[in-house]
Write a protein that holds these residues in place. Structure first.
Motif, PDB file in Angstrom:
ATOM      1  N   VAL A   1       0.739  -1.230  -0.066  1.00 56.56           N
ATOM      2  CA  VAL A   1      -0.100  -0.033  -0.040  1.00 56.56           C
ATOM      3  C   VAL A   1       0.751   1.029  -0.002  1.00 56.56           C
ATOM      4  CG1 VAL A   1      -1.693   1.305   1.255  1.00 56.56           C
ATOM      5  CG2 VAL A   1      -2.051  -1.016   1.058  1.00 56.56           C
ATOM      6  N   VAL A   2       1.811   1.072   0.761  1.00 48.41           N
ATOM      7  CA  VAL A   2       2.585   2.503   1.050  1.00 48.41           C
ATOM      8  C   VAL A   2       3.674   2.573  -0.478  1.00 48.41           C
ATOM      9  CG1 VAL A   2       4.782   3.520   1.766  1.00 48.41           C
ATOM     10  CG2 VAL A   2       3.274   2.303   3.471  1.00 48.41           C
ATOM     11  N   ILE A   3       4.045   1.611  -1.070  1.00 47.71           N
ATOM     12  CA  ILE A   3       4.669   1.710  -2.286  1.00 47.71           C
ATOM     13  C   ILE A   3       3.669   2.070  -3.455  1.00 47.71           C
ATOM     14  CG2 ILE A   3       5.716   0.513  -4.188  1.00 47.71           C
ATOM     15  CD1 ILE A   3       6.887  -1.321  -2.010  1.00 47.71           C
ATOM     16  N   ALA A   4       2.491   1.623  -3.319  1.00 49.96           N
ATOM     17  CA  ALA A   4       1.346   2.034  -4.305  1.00 49.96           C
ATOM     18  C   ALA A   4       0.994   3.765  -4.127  1.00 49.96           C
ATOM     19  CB  ALA A   4       0.118   1.242  -4.226  1.00 49.96           C
ATOM     20  N   MET A   5       0.980   4.085  -3.014  1.00 47.76           N
ATOM     21  CA  MET A   5       0.878   5.465  -2.624  1.00 47.76           C
ATOM     22  C   MET A   5       1.911   6.374  -3.212  1.00 47.76           C
ATOM     23  SD  MET A   5      -0.755   5.303   1.432  1.00 47.76           S
ATOM     24  CE  MET A   5      -0.455   7.023   1.560  1.00 47.76           C
ATOM     25  N   ALA A   6       3.103   5.950  -2.938  1.00 50.64           N
ATOM     26  CA  ALA A   6       4.424   6.591  -3.648  1.00 50.64           C
ATOM     27  C   ALA A   6       4.089   6.712  -4.896  1.00 50.64           C
ATOM     28  CB  ALA A   6       5.610   6.177  -3.013  1.00 50.64           C
ATOM     29  N   VAL A   7       4.022   5.498  -5.555  1.00 46.57           N
ATOM     30  CA  VAL A   7       4.062   5.431  -7.100  1.00 46.57           C
ATOM     31  C   VAL A   7       2.859   6.355  -7.685  1.00 46.57           C
ATOM     32  CG1 VAL A   7       3.697   4.077  -8.976  1.00 46.57           C
ATOM     33  CG2 VAL A   7       5.201   3.498  -7.256  1.00 46.57           C
ATOM     34  N   SER A   8       1.663   6.181  -7.084  1.00 44.29           N
ATOM     35  CA  SER A   8       0.373   7.064  -7.478  1.00 44.29           C
ATOM     36  C   SER A   8       0.831   8.521  -7.381  1.00 44.29           C
ATOM     37  CB  SER A   8      -0.620   6.787  -6.453  1.00 44.29           C
ATOM     38  OG  SER A   8      -1.279   5.371  -6.832  1.00 44.29           O
ATOM     39  N   GLY A   9       1.422   9.177  -6.121  1.00 41.09           N
ATOM     40  CA  GLY A   9       1.900  10.535  -5.980  1.00 41.09           C
ATOM     41  C   GLY A   9       2.689  10.837  -7.243  1.00 41.09           C
ATOM     42  N   LEU A  10       3.460  10.006  -7.539  1.00 40.13           N
ATOM     43  CA  LEU A  10       4.433  10.415  -8.657  1.00 40.13           C
ATOM     44  C   LEU A  10       3.755  10.665  -9.998  1.00 40.13           C
ATOM     45  CD1 LEU A  10       7.681   8.468  -7.672  1.00 40.13           C
ATOM     46  CD2 LEU A  10       7.316  11.132  -7.487  1.00 40.13           C
TER      47      LEU A  10
ATOM     48  N   GLY B   1       2.552  26.590 -10.213  1.00 38.80           N
ATOM     49  CA  GLY B   1       2.475  25.274 -10.948  1.00 38.80           C
ATOM     50  C   GLY B   1       3.065  23.910  -9.854  1.00 38.80           C
ATOM     51  N   ARG B   2       4.027  24.510  -9.251  1.00 38.81           N
ATOM     52  CA  ARG B   2       4.642  23.420  -8.211  1.00 38.81           C
ATOM     53  C   ARG B   2       3.856  23.119  -6.931  1.00 38.81           C
ATOM     54  NH1 ARG B   2       9.755  24.325  -4.244  1.00 38.81           N
ATOM     55  NH2 ARG B   2       9.878  22.123  -3.565  1.00 38.81           N
ATOM     56  N   THR B   3       3.016  24.056  -6.695  1.00 41.63           N
ATOM     57  CA  THR B   3       2.076  23.808  -5.689  1.00 41.63           C
ATOM     58  C   THR B   3       0.885  23.084  -6.039  1.00 41.63           C
ATOM     59  OG1 THR B   3       2.741  26.077  -4.610  1.00 41.63           O
ATOM     60  CG2 THR B   3       0.767  25.146  -4.104  1.00 41.63           C
ATOM     61  N   VAL B   4       0.334  23.482  -7.348  1.00 41.60           N
ATOM     62  CA  VAL B   4      -0.610  22.521  -7.705  1.00 41.60           C
ATOM     63  C   VAL B   4      -0.127  21.396  -7.891  1.00 41.60           C
ATOM     64  CG1 VAL B   4      -2.353  22.138  -9.615  1.00 41.60           C
ATOM     65  CG2 VAL B   4      -2.023  24.772  -8.825  1.00 41.60           C
ATOM     66  N   GLN B   5       0.728  20.984  -8.579  1.00 41.16           N
ATOM     67  CA  GLN B   5       1.429  19.752  -8.721  1.00 41.16           C
ATOM     68  C   GLN B   5       1.606  19.056  -7.447  1.00 41.16           C
ATOM     69  OE1 GLN B   5       5.498  19.315  -9.664  1.00 41.16           O
ATOM     70  NE2 GLN B   5       4.871  18.217 -11.429  1.00 41.16           N
ATOM     71  N   PHE B   6       1.913  19.568  -6.363  1.00 37.42           N
ATOM     72  CA  PHE B   6       1.841  19.001  -4.886  1.00 37.42           C
ATOM     73  C   PHE B   6       0.612  18.291  -4.590  1.00 37.42           C
ATOM     74  CE2 PHE B   6       1.311  19.980  -0.440  1.00 37.42           C
ATOM     75  CZ  PHE B   6       2.132  18.848   0.260  1.00 37.42           C
ATOM     76  N   SER B   7      -0.534  19.374  -4.905  1.00 35.69           N
ATOM     77  CA  SER B   7      -1.731  18.867  -4.526  1.00 35.69           C
ATOM     78  C   SER B   7      -2.365  17.827  -5.272  1.00 35.69           C
ATOM     79  CB  SER B   7      -2.745  20.129  -4.617  1.00 35.69           C
ATOM     80  OG  SER B   7      -3.259  20.467  -6.099  1.00 35.69           O
ATOM     81  N   TRP B   8      -1.982  17.635  -6.684  1.00 37.29           N
ATOM     82  CA  TRP B   8      -2.454  16.338  -7.120  1.00 37.29           C
ATOM     83  C   TRP B   8      -1.716  15.335  -6.682  1.00 37.29           C
ATOM     84  CZ3 TRP B   8      -4.914  15.324 -11.986  1.00 37.29           C
ATOM     85  CH2 TRP B   8      -5.928  16.276 -12.227  1.00 37.29           C
ATOM     86  N   ALA B   9      -0.112  15.156  -6.202  1.00 40.78           N
ATOM     87  CA  ALA B   9       0.513  14.242  -5.659  1.00 40.78           C
ATOM     88  C   ALA B   9      -0.225  13.818  -4.458  1.00 40.78           C
ATOM     89  CB  ALA B   9       1.813  14.508  -5.708  1.00 40.78           C
ATOM     90  N   LEU B  10      -0.312  14.516  -3.724  1.00 39.26           N
ATOM     91  CA  LEU B  10      -0.881  14.168  -2.099  1.00 39.26           C
ATOM     92  C   LEU B  10      -2.461  13.665  -2.292  1.00 39.26           C
ATOM     93  CD1 LEU B  10      -0.203  14.645   0.773  1.00 39.26           C
ATOM     94  CD2 LEU B  10      -1.296  16.896   0.897  1.00 39.26           C
ATOM     95  N   ALA B  11      -3.056  14.317  -3.146  1.00 37.38           N
ATOM     96  CA  ALA B  11      -4.429  13.686  -3.511  1.00 37.38           C
ATOM     97  C   ALA B  11      -4.332  12.329  -3.928  1.00 37.38           C
ATOM     98  CB  ALA B  11      -5.066  14.651  -4.480  1.00 37.38           C
TER      99      ALA B  11
ATOM    100  N   ALA C   1      -1.916  10.123  -3.509  1.00 34.84           N
ATOM    101  CA  ALA C   1      -1.500   9.034  -2.451  1.00 34.84           C
ATOM    102  C   ALA C   1      -2.774   8.743  -1.368  1.00 34.84           C
ATOM    103  CB  ALA C   1      -0.312   9.982  -1.870  1.00 34.84           C
ATOM    104  N   VAL C   2      -3.438   9.976  -1.285  1.00 31.52           N
ATOM    105  CA  VAL C   2      -4.488   9.595  -0.139  1.00 31.52           C
ATOM    106  C   VAL C   2      -5.625   8.720  -0.882  1.00 31.52           C
ATOM    107  CG1 VAL C   2      -6.253  10.961   1.318  1.00 31.52           C
ATOM    108  CG2 VAL C   2      -4.028  11.943   1.113  1.00 31.52           C
ATOM    109  N   GLY C   3      -5.817   9.017  -1.960  1.00 29.09           N
ATOM    110  CA  GLY C   3      -6.822   8.344  -2.672  1.00 29.09           C
ATOM    111  C   GLY C   3      -6.432   6.859  -2.725  1.00 29.09           C
ATOM    112  N   THR C   4      -5.381   6.649  -3.095  1.00 23.71           N
ATOM    113  CA  THR C   4      -4.910   5.204  -3.221  1.00 23.71           C
ATOM    114  C   THR C   4      -5.066   4.676  -1.848  1.00 23.71           C
ATOM    115  OG1 THR C   4      -3.370   5.471  -5.032  1.00 23.71           O
ATOM    116  CG2 THR C   4      -2.874   3.610  -3.464  1.00 23.71           C
ATOM    117  N   LEU C   5      -4.660   5.095  -0.730  1.00 23.07           N
ATOM    118  CA  LEU C   5      -4.764   4.614   0.422  1.00 23.07           C
ATOM    119  C   LEU C   5      -6.327   4.157   0.796  1.00 23.07           C
ATOM    120  CD1 LEU C   5      -3.912   3.873   3.487  1.00 23.07           C
ATOM    121  CD2 LEU C   5      -4.278   6.455   4.152  1.00 23.07           C
ATOM    122  N   GLY C   6      -7.099   5.182   0.476  1.00 22.87           N
ATOM    123  CA  GLY C   6      -8.572   4.919   0.648  1.00 22.87           C
ATOM    124  C   GLY C   6      -8.977   3.847  -0.186  1.00 22.87           C
TER     125      GLY C   6
END
Length: 347
Positions: free
Chosen positions: A115-124, A239-249, A251-256
């Protein structure tokens, strides 16, 4: 001269304080109304079916509510930074869950590690997706970005069907399961899995609050969420901030998705239904509130569980109807949600 120049600032601050107090009062009134309605319905349900049945449906509603709240968090994170609903969030979470399942089945990776690996890959992957398909558009062109997310919604569902097929797959739970792994309260059963999910979701909300409030990137995120133009003038990389929001979202979505999957089956469309409940939770709690997403998820879960369980003619198959009713009611009477802030423009 100092007094003259300071006067407008003091006046503006006083006006902001008045608005903040008014918002807090309106928020308390709205929360009180919802709690009174829930208490009244609960009293009738207790009289109608007894304590054991009510507690069982209450526990089921809370367990589902934590999952809805976690899915709603992924929507809220992107919305706070962009004012856009990411319709592809459900399929993105589904792909992350399939990735974790592949790690489990092919490589024998422990479920938590997978799950942790999937969250990291999903974020990237989400960060790359934002850079390639979202950032080229003007951030004020909301319609174009929404159309892109709808295209991704369809494309990711088709991609999952092409790669993994339509055959449903089971997903192991990271928490104990079975009839023995429960706590009995007044005859009702509270599974250890539900308790574990609740603790993990609350911990996720706490971590998000710390990231957004205690880090430089989180500070930039909050600035962009409050005012994009002022943030740009302050030199913040939008742009970097929006990119951070997509990556964080992502990762959280994958956990869910990985927490939801053990109680359902993993197939290309299993998160689409959950996405509707997440919309209801985010709308009820407030699309710009992290804590509101969790509160909205709990209230949505309880509403669906109690209404479908007690009202004649409304079965569990009509749970989506209840979710849509929640969305319509909130948009009609409290568009900003229970914990959201109504958008204000200076004229």
């Amino acid at each position: 001269m100092g007094t003259v120049t300071a006067e407008p600032a003091r006046t503006e601050q006083a006006g902001a304080d008045v608005v903040a107090v008014s918002r807090r009062k309106a928020r308390r009134r709205a929360v009180l109304v919802v709690l009174v309605l829930l208490a009244a319905f609960s009293a009738w349900a207790l009289f109608d079916g007894g304590v054991q049945l009510y507690l069982q449906r209450f526990f089921d509603g809370l367990a589902n509510g934590f999952l809805y709240g976690l899915a709603a968090l992924s929507l809220v994170i992107v919305f706070k930074a962009t004012r856009i609903i990411n319709f592809a969030q459900g399929p993105m979470a589904m792909l992350g869950c399939y990735l974790a399942l592949t790690l489990l089945e092919t490589w024998g990776v422990p479920v938590l590690v997978a799950v942790v690996i999937a969250m990291a890959v999903s974020g990237l992957g989400a960060a790359a997706l934002e850079r390639a398909l979202i950032r080229p558009f003007d951030q004020d062109n909301h319609m174009a970005i929404i159309i892109v997310t709808l295209a991704l919604f369809l494309g990711f569902n088709a991609l999952a069907a092409l790669v993994w097929g339509f055959h449903p797959k089971s997903f192991p739970s990271p928490f104990p399961q079975g009839t023995e792994a429960t706590i009995e309260i007044a005859g009702a059963r509270l599974p250890y899995q539900a308790i574990g999910i609740a603790v993990l979701v609350v911990a996720t909300v706490v971590v998000l609050e710390l990231v957004l409030n205690r880090t430089r990137l989180g500070l930039a995120f909050r600035c962009v969420a409050n005012d994009v133009e002022r943030s740009r003038l302050l030199g913040i990389d939008i742009g970097r901030t929006v990119q951070f929001s997509w990556a964080l979202a992502a990762a959280v979505g994958t956990l869910g998705a990985c927490l939801i999957a053990p109680s359902t089956y993993v197939d290309p469309g299993f998160m689409n239904k959950i996405l509707v409940y997440a919309f209801a939770a985010a709308t009820l709690g407030g699309l710009d509130s992290i804590r509101g997403a969790l509160a909205g998820g709990l209230l949505t879960g309880l509403s669906v569980s109690l209404v479908t369980g007690y009202l004649p003619g409304v079965g569990s198959e009509l749970g989506l109807v209840v979710a849509f009713a929640v969305i319509i009611a909130v948009l009609q009477f409290k568009p900003a949600g229970l914990f959201g802030n109504r958008a204000m423009e200076r004229v």
